[in-house]
Design a protein around this motif. Structure first.
Motif, PDB file in Angstrom:
ATOM      1  N   GLY A 276      60.903 -82.324  26.812  1.00 56.57           N
ATOM      2  CA  GLY A 276      60.033 -81.545  26.266  1.00 56.57           C
ATOM      3  C   GLY A 276      60.572 -81.003  24.909  1.00 56.57           C
ATOM      4  N   LEU A 277      61.866 -80.340  25.100  1.00 54.19           N
ATOM      5  CA  LEU A 277      62.581 -79.868  24.094  1.00 54.19           C
ATOM      6  C   LEU A 277      62.955 -80.861  22.842  1.00 54.19           C
ATOM      7  CD1 LEU A 277      64.700 -77.050  25.735  1.00 54.19           C
ATOM      8  CD2 LEU A 277      62.767 -76.568  24.274  1.00 54.19           C
ATOM      9  N   LEU A 278      63.463 -82.061  23.462  1.00 57.06           N
ATOM     10  CA  LEU A 278      63.887 -82.693  22.470  1.00 57.06           C
ATOM     11  C   LEU A 278      62.640 -83.562  21.729  1.00 57.06           C
ATOM     12  CD1 LEU A 278      66.575 -84.639  24.619  1.00 57.06           C
ATOM     13  CD2 LEU A 278      66.932 -83.475  22.450  1.00 57.06           C
ATOM     14  N   ALA A 279      61.494 -83.803  22.602  1.00 52.88           N
ATOM     15  CA  ALA A 279      60.521 -84.425  21.910  1.00 52.88           C
ATOM     16  C   ALA A 279      60.036 -83.290  20.917  1.00 52.88           C
ATOM     17  CB  ALA A 279      59.317 -84.649  23.071  1.00 52.88           C
ATOM     18  N   ALA A 280      59.903 -82.052  21.047  1.00 50.74           N
ATOM     19  CA  ALA A 280      59.557 -81.100  19.851  1.00 50.74           C
ATOM     20  C   ALA A 280      60.473 -81.406  18.823  1.00 50.74           C
ATOM     21  CB  ALA A 280      59.662 -79.607  20.478  1.00 50.74           C
ATOM     22  N   GLY A 281      61.698 -81.507  18.920  1.00 54.36           N
ATOM     23  CA  GLY A 281      62.801 -81.599  17.724  1.00 54.36           C
ATOM     24  C   GLY A 281      62.266 -83.025  17.142  1.00 54.36           C
ATOM     25  N   ALA A 282      62.044 -83.995  18.025  1.00 50.96           N
ATOM     26  CA  ALA A 282      61.663 -85.253  17.135  1.00 50.96           C
ATOM     27  C   ALA A 282      60.363 -85.010  16.360  1.00 50.96           C
ATOM     28  CB  ALA A 282      61.271 -86.243  18.287  1.00 50.96           C
ATOM     29  N   GLY A 283      59.251 -84.204  16.882  1.00 50.75           N
ATOM     30  CA  GLY A 283      58.149 -83.714  16.063  1.00 50.75           C
ATOM     31  C   GLY A 283      58.467 -83.170  14.860  1.00 50.75           C
ATOM     32  N   LEU A 284      59.471 -82.481  14.858  1.00 50.76           N
ATOM     33  CA  LEU A 284      60.006 -81.598  13.594  1.00 50.76           C
ATOM     34  C   LEU A 284      60.770 -82.610  12.511  1.00 50.76           C
ATOM     35  CD1 LEU A 284      61.114 -78.124  14.984  1.00 50.76           C
ATOM     36  CD2 LEU A 284      59.395 -78.477  13.215  1.00 50.76           C
TER      37      LEU A 284
ATOM     38  N   GLY B 238      56.741 -78.978  18.108  1.00 52.35           N
ATOM     39  CA  GLY B 238      57.359 -79.111  16.805  1.00 52.35           C
ATOM     40  C   GLY B 238      56.477 -79.838  15.591  1.00 52.35           C
ATOM     41  N   ALA B 239      55.705 -80.787  16.026  1.00 60.84           N
ATOM     42  CA  ALA B 239      55.076 -81.484  14.836  1.00 60.84           C
ATOM     43  C   ALA B 239      53.881 -80.531  14.655  1.00 60.84           C
ATOM     44  CB  ALA B 239      54.589 -82.879  15.574  1.00 60.84           C
ATOM     45  N   GLY B 240      53.157 -79.949  15.933  1.00 62.16           N
ATOM     46  CA  GLY B 240      51.870 -79.191  15.818  1.00 62.16           C
ATOM     47  C   GLY B 240      52.275 -78.050  14.881  1.00 62.16           C
ATOM     48  N   ALA B 241      53.244 -77.244  15.058  1.00 60.87           N
ATOM     49  CA  ALA B 241      53.687 -76.218  14.073  1.00 60.87           C
ATOM     50  C   ALA B 241      53.843 -76.561  12.748  1.00 60.87           C
ATOM     51  CB  ALA B 241      54.889 -75.530  14.728  1.00 60.87           C
ATOM     52  N   TYR B 242      54.695 -77.385  12.516  1.00 65.78           N
ATOM     53  CA  TYR B 242      54.774 -77.977  10.965  1.00 65.78           C
ATOM     54  C   TYR B 242      53.443 -78.342  10.364  1.00 65.78           C
ATOM     55  CZ  TYR B 242      56.432 -79.753   6.718  1.00 65.78           C
ATOM     56  OH  TYR B 242      56.576 -80.138   5.298  1.00 65.78           O
ATOM     57  N   VAL B 243      52.570 -79.284  11.035  1.00 66.27           N
ATOM     58  CA  VAL B 243      51.549 -79.583  10.652  1.00 66.27           C
ATOM     59  C   VAL B 243      50.450 -78.330  10.353  1.00 66.27           C
ATOM     60  CG1 VAL B 243      49.040 -80.938  11.109  1.00 66.27           C
ATOM     61  CG2 VAL B 243      51.446 -81.954  11.426  1.00 66.27           C
TER      62      VAL B 243
ATOM     63  N   GLY C 289      43.622 -77.011   5.911  1.00 64.95           N
ATOM     64  CA  GLY C 289      43.475 -76.753   7.545  1.00 64.95           C
ATOM     65  C   GLY C 289      44.156 -77.898   8.080  1.00 64.95           C
ATOM     66  N   LEU C 290      43.564 -78.535   9.252  1.00 66.48           N
ATOM     67  CA  LEU C 290      44.220 -79.322  10.113  1.00 66.48           C
ATOM     68  C   LEU C 290      44.217 -80.782   9.281  1.00 66.48           C
ATOM     69  CD1 LEU C 290      42.079 -79.023  13.540  1.00 66.48           C
ATOM     70  CD2 LEU C 290      44.310 -78.091  13.012  1.00 66.48           C
ATOM     71  N   LEU C 291      43.615 -81.110   8.280  1.00 62.53           N
ATOM     72  CA  LEU C 291      43.860 -82.299   7.767  1.00 62.53           C
ATOM     73  C   LEU C 291      44.744 -81.997   6.367  1.00 62.53           C
ATOM     74  CD1 LEU C 291      39.932 -83.717   7.704  1.00 62.53           C
ATOM     75  CD2 LEU C 291      42.028 -84.105   9.288  1.00 62.53           C
ATOM     76  N   GLY C 292      45.476 -80.841   6.227  1.00 63.00           N
ATOM     77  CA  GLY C 292      46.025 -80.588   5.004  1.00 63.00           C
ATOM     78  C   GLY C 292      47.322 -81.601   4.834  1.00 63.00           C
ATOM     79  N   TYR C 293      48.092 -81.846   6.043  1.00 65.38           N
ATOM     80  CA  TYR C 293      49.159 -82.847   6.026  1.00 65.38           C
ATOM     81  C   TYR C 293      48.634 -84.301   5.783  1.00 65.38           C
ATOM     82  CZ  TYR C 293      53.171 -85.304   6.800  1.00 65.38           C
ATOM     83  OH  TYR C 293      54.475 -86.183   6.891  1.00 65.38           O
ATOM     84  N   LEU C 294      47.475 -84.624   5.997  1.00 66.08           N
ATOM     85  CA  LEU C 294      47.048 -85.953   5.679  1.00 66.08           C
ATOM     86  C   LEU C 294      46.708 -85.986   4.382  1.00 66.08           C
ATOM     87  CD1 LEU C 294      44.707 -86.736   8.874  1.00 66.08           C
ATOM     88  CD2 LEU C 294      46.785 -87.457   8.176  1.00 66.08           C
ATOM     89  N   ASP C 295      46.247 -84.927   3.774  1.00 59.94           N
ATOM     90  CA  ASP C 295      45.779 -84.795   2.242  1.00 59.94           C
ATOM     91  C   ASP C 295      47.461 -85.003   1.507  1.00 59.94           C
ATOM     92  OD1 ASP C 295      43.529 -84.404   2.654  1.00 59.94           O
ATOM     93  OD2 ASP C 295      43.395 -82.427   2.600  1.00 59.94           O
ATOM     94  N   VAL C 296      48.443 -84.249   2.029  1.00 58.82           N
ATOM     95  CA  VAL C 296      49.826 -84.440   1.297  1.00 58.82           C
ATOM     96  C   VAL C 296      50.103 -86.009   1.384  1.00 58.82           C
ATOM     97  CG1 VAL C 296      52.184 -83.743   1.620  1.00 58.82           C
ATOM     98  CG2 VAL C 296      50.396 -82.046   1.838  1.00 58.82           C
ATOM     99  N   GLN C 297      50.178 -86.367   2.592  1.00 59.48           N
ATOM    100  CA  GLN C 297      50.472 -87.947   2.542  1.00 59.48           C
ATOM    101  C   GLN C 297      49.607 -88.978   1.748  1.00 59.48           C
ATOM    102  OE1 GLN C 297      52.798 -89.423   3.958  1.00 59.48           O
ATOM    103  NE2 GLN C 297      53.660 -88.359   5.728  1.00 59.48           N
TER     104      GLN C 297
END
Length: 378
Positions: free
Chosen positions: A181-189, A228-233, A243-251
């Motif tokens: 779980g910790l490593l998956a969180a790191g991958a998500g970051l 990890g990914a959730g916090a950054y997004v 909001g939740l779609l902010g990262y998609l707008d950046v991409q």
């Protein structure tokens, strides 16, 4: 100082077992760097600049030095924001730069080199667990000698992500849920495709739970994985006001999105209809090869978490709507695809397998030098 005083005794046997795989990985990467150096001397280019101070490397280094907030507005109005880049690599570049005095891009090379070895060890661990030590060494050799293997030596995030993903999957296969779980969180970051690691871990937890192996560690690992990914997004969404779609707008500002592969299909079709017909055929052959390898993974009956992870990485790479030239690099973390090749090579005589892999490593080194000295970006 004795090994036990360093607290490494428990890791020494595992390191000794993985030693041949790590040596092979290092040898292939050194060959790639040597060929890049020779090519650079002939072409008048700087290998160090190509590896650490161009394309994505520049964006990561700027984040490490200045933080987030930098953007470039293109003539057509598109906005390239550094918020598109996940933070773990630049976070690691900062302390390496501070301690060593290296520029942040050069610090990224140190992080990438270390992460490459960790990734090779993780790939070996997974392959060794499933198919034995010989297949594990060969899996690492095949992964290192991929045509785009030079990216493993760049100040890019692929090596770091692959290391975290491989060890997270190994942890899931071994039932080490908190570690996974910790490593998956790191991958998500590290990269957006960290979602593939999270999905694989969740599937592993569900299968283990249904099999009766239940513990609080499983639930904790499953809860940790997406943080990890959730916090950054969420942070990007709050920063941009999207909001939740902010990262998609950046991409979207970078021309990235997920359209099921329609844009890529049109890109290939345009190649076939032009003077670059041969390149179009090559792209089709590459896609067919990737899909065939995934089919071999299924027929090989790889553990379901590996199939989920590999399938999502492949789908996100092939079905993204932008940066078609980067698709081979985006497939680099899909290491389960090399396992069928490694198992097949393990049946060969050592000399024959070594000759084939040596030739592949040399071709990879030449292609890597050609690629980085081309128009880019990889």
């Amino acid at each position: 100082m004795p090994v036990e005083d360093l607290g490494l005794r428990r890791y020494a046997p595992a390191l000794a077992v993985a030693g041949p795989a790590l040596a092979v990985f290092a040898a292939v990467r050194l060959l790639g760097l040597a060929v890049l150096g020779v090519w650079g001397a002939a072409a008048g280019s700087s290998p160090h600049t190509l590896l650490s101070a161009r394309w994505d490397s520049l964006w990561y280094a700027r984040i490490a030095a200045e933080g987030y907030g930098y953007e470039v507005i293109l003539p057509n109005g598109d906005v390239h924001s550094n918020l598109a880049f996940f933070p773990l690599l630049p976070w690691l570049e900062r302390p390496v730069s501070a301690v060593s005095g290296l520029p942040h891009g050069s610090a990224g090379l140190v992080v990438s080199a270390s992460a490459g070895l960790a990734a090779a060890w993780g790939i070996f661990a997974v392959a060794d667990l499933l198919h034995g030590r010989r297949a594990g060494v060969l899996a690492v050799a095949v992964w290192a000698a991929l045509p785009v293997g030079i990216v493993q030596s760049m100040a890019y995030s692929e090596s770091l992500f692959t290391a975290l993903a491989a060890w997270a999957l190994y942890g899931a296969l071994r039932g080490r849920w908190l570690t996974a779980g910790l490593l998956a969180a790191g991958a998500g970051l590290t990269r957006p495709v960290g979602a593939a690691v999270v999905a694989a871990l969740w599937v592993a937890v569900v299968l283990a739970w249904r099999g009766g192996a239940r513990s609080w560690r499983m639930a904790a690992g499953a809860l940790l994985a997406p943080l990890g990914a959730g916090a950054y997004v969420l942070w990007v969404g709050a920063r941009t006001g999207g909001g939740l779609l902010g990262y998609l707008d950046v991409q979207a500002g970078w021309g990235n999105g997920f359209d099921g592969g329609w844009a890529f299909a049109r890109f290939v079709g345009a190649k076939l209809a032009s003077s670059a017909f041969t390149a179009g055929l090559g792209l089709i052959a590459g896609v067919v090869l990737v899909l065939w390898l995934y089919g071999r993974c299924v027929r090989q009956r790889q553990p379901v978490p590996l199939l989920v992870y590999g399938g999502i990485v492949v789908a996100l790479a092939l079905c993204a709507s932008g940066y078609f030239g980067s698709k081979p690099r985006l497939l680099l973390p899909a290491f389960p695809l090399v396992l069928p090749v490694a198992v097949a090579l393990a049946r060969w005589r050592t000399r024959r397998a070594a000759a084939v892999l040596g030739a592949a490593a040399l071709l990879s080194a030449v292609y890597g030098a050609f690629w980085l000295n081309g128009s880019g970006p990889p």
